[in-house]
Design an enzyme around this catalytic site. Structure first.
Site, PDB file in Angstrom:
ATOM      1  N   ARG A 154       0.794  -1.228   0.000  1.00  0.00           N
ATOM      2  CA  ARG A 154       0.000   0.000   0.000  1.00  0.00           C
ATOM      3  C   ARG A 154       0.823   1.273   0.000  1.00  0.00           C
ATOM      4  NH1 ARG A 154      -2.792  -3.760   1.758  1.00  0.00           N
ATOM      5  NH2 ARG A 154      -0.840  -4.251   2.767  1.00  0.00           N
ATOM      6  N   THR A 155       1.766   1.358   0.908  1.00  0.00           N
ATOM      7  CA  THR A 155       2.429   2.652   1.071  1.00  0.00           C
ATOM      8  C   THR A 155       3.173   3.026  -0.205  1.00  0.00           C
ATOM      9  OG1 THR A 155       2.593   2.216   3.421  1.00  0.00           O
ATOM     10  CG2 THR A 155       3.951   4.002   2.577  1.00  0.00           C
ATOM     11  N   LYS A 199      25.635  -3.105  -1.733  1.00  0.00           N
ATOM     12  CA  LYS A 199      27.092  -2.965  -1.895  1.00  0.00           C
ATOM     13  C   LYS A 199      27.712  -2.200  -0.732  1.00  0.00           C
ATOM     14  CE  LYS A 199      26.686  -2.372  -6.916  1.00  0.00           C
ATOM     15  NZ  LYS A 199      26.867  -1.345  -7.968  1.00  0.00           N
ATOM     16  N   ARG A 251      11.330   4.160   3.114  1.00  0.00           N
ATOM     17  CA  ARG A 251      10.979   3.211   4.177  1.00  0.00           C
ATOM     18  C   ARG A 251      12.218   2.388   4.488  1.00  0.00           C
ATOM     19  NH1 ARG A 251       5.898  -0.835   4.385  1.00  0.00           N
ATOM     20  NH2 ARG A 251       4.977   1.126   5.090  1.00  0.00           N
ATOM     21  N   HIS A 254       5.222   6.162  11.496  1.00  0.00           N
ATOM     22  CA  HIS A 254       4.701   5.999  10.132  1.00  0.00           C
ATOM     23  C   HIS A 254       3.693   7.131   9.889  1.00  0.00           C
ATOM     24  CE1 HIS A 254       3.404   4.313   6.460  1.00  0.00           C
ATOM     25  NE2 HIS A 254       3.177   3.054   6.820  1.00  0.00           N
TER      26      HIS A 254
END
Ligand code: NCD
Length: 304
Positions: free
Chosen positions: A51-52, A80, A101, A129
């Site tokens: 969703r986000t 890396k 995120r 959030h």
């Protein structure tokens, strides 16, 4: 430059303004369809998301902008050994705004400190959030018609659930809000939320592990998933994951106008039989999430 790292970065007036713009977008989609013409949003997702990430991308597309990004740490130079600080400086050369995120608490703040474009925290570990909370506030405003005078039950994983921490922080600023915090004792709300948010703002709250007993008093029931990825020990997760399963039977003493919310993804905590109940708002909540993110992108990019 403006960023959104924590819901406290916004005053309640600014939140109201975002809600009002989101409502206007819902009614006048055409008016907004070219507002971000030529602009790019980068989504840097070091943790899984449906969703986000997709709602951010859909939001930017509906504003006429473009999107780029990655959806796992493995497919980025993090694999890396590149630091977040370097990654955001690089991505700022390609994009006008970044949604990030990351599994580490504080990662979005680090990104914002180094970024030359606005940064949005799309979830930092078990911490916060803020855009889910904006989604939740728009949902509550539209479904209940108010953000004050509410008894809000929050049920499930209150310890690791970042959506819970941001929601409590936001709602504690409105008038006459009471919280019923429902969890097993292992997943209680962290002390810093109790002390620095609830107690500091003199918010009435109680902690219990009994959902059914408190059901009749609730205006909102916010269910959450037990956050498997934040457990140190799989046995604990298995023991706690099905502690609450909301079903029709458990709703029989609930208010007629209860609003049942969930940030999703759902695992077992809401039985699918509840989906048909008029009080189930969690799929509507998803829709609201796109519109509030559109409003947020316009605001951070300072588009009129
Ligand atoms: C939440 C999250 O990522 O914290 N999901 C979301 O963004 N809607 C809730 C969760 O994963 O349980």
């Amino acid at each position: 430059m403006k960023h959104l790292i924590d819901i406290k970065d916004l005053t309640i007036e600014e939140i109201q303004n975002l809600i009002d713009v989101a409502k206007d977008i819902m009614q006048n989609k055409e008016k907004y369809s070219k507002k971000c013409d030529g602009k790019k949003l980068a989504t840097l997702f070091y943790e899984p998301s449906t969703r986000t990430r997709l709602s951010f991308e859909a939001a930017m597309m509906e504003l006429g902008g473009n999107v780029l990004g990655f959806s796992s740490a493995n497919s980025s130079s993090a694999a890396k050994g590149e630091s977040i600080a370097d990654t955001v400086r690089v991505v700022g050369c390609y994009a006008d705004i970044i949604a990030i995120r990351h599994p580490k608490e504080g990662a979005a703040l680090v990104a914002a400190m180094k970024s030359e474009v606005p940064v949005i925290n799309a979830g930092d570990g078990g911490h916060s959030h803020p855009t889910q909370t904006l989604t939740d506030l728009l949902t509550i405003q539209c479904e209940k018609g108010r953000l004050s005078n509410l008894t809000i039950g929050i049920c499930g994983d209150l310890k690791f659930g970042r959506t819970v921490h941001s929601l409590i922080t936001a709602m504690s600023r409105y008038q006459n809000i009471k919280f019923v915090l429902i969890s097993p004792k292992e997943l209680k709300i962290p002390d810093y939320i109790k002390k620095e948010v609830l107690e500091k703002n003199h918010i009435e709250y109680l902690e219990t592990d009994n959902l059914e007993e408190k059901m009749p008093y609730l205006d909102i029931l916010y269910m959450t998933r037990v956050q498997k990825e934040r457990f140190f020990n799989e046995d604990d997760y298995i023991r706690l994951k099905d502690y609450y399963i909301l079903n029709k039977e458990k709703l029989k003493n609930a208010k007629k106008d209860l609003c049942i919310m969930h940030p999703l993804p759902r695992v077992n905590e809401i039985s699918t039989e509840v989906d048909e109940d008029k009080r189930a708002c969690y799929f509507k909540q998803v829709r609201y999430g796109k519109y509030i993110r559109m409003a947020l992108i316009l605001n951070l990019l300072e588009v009129e």
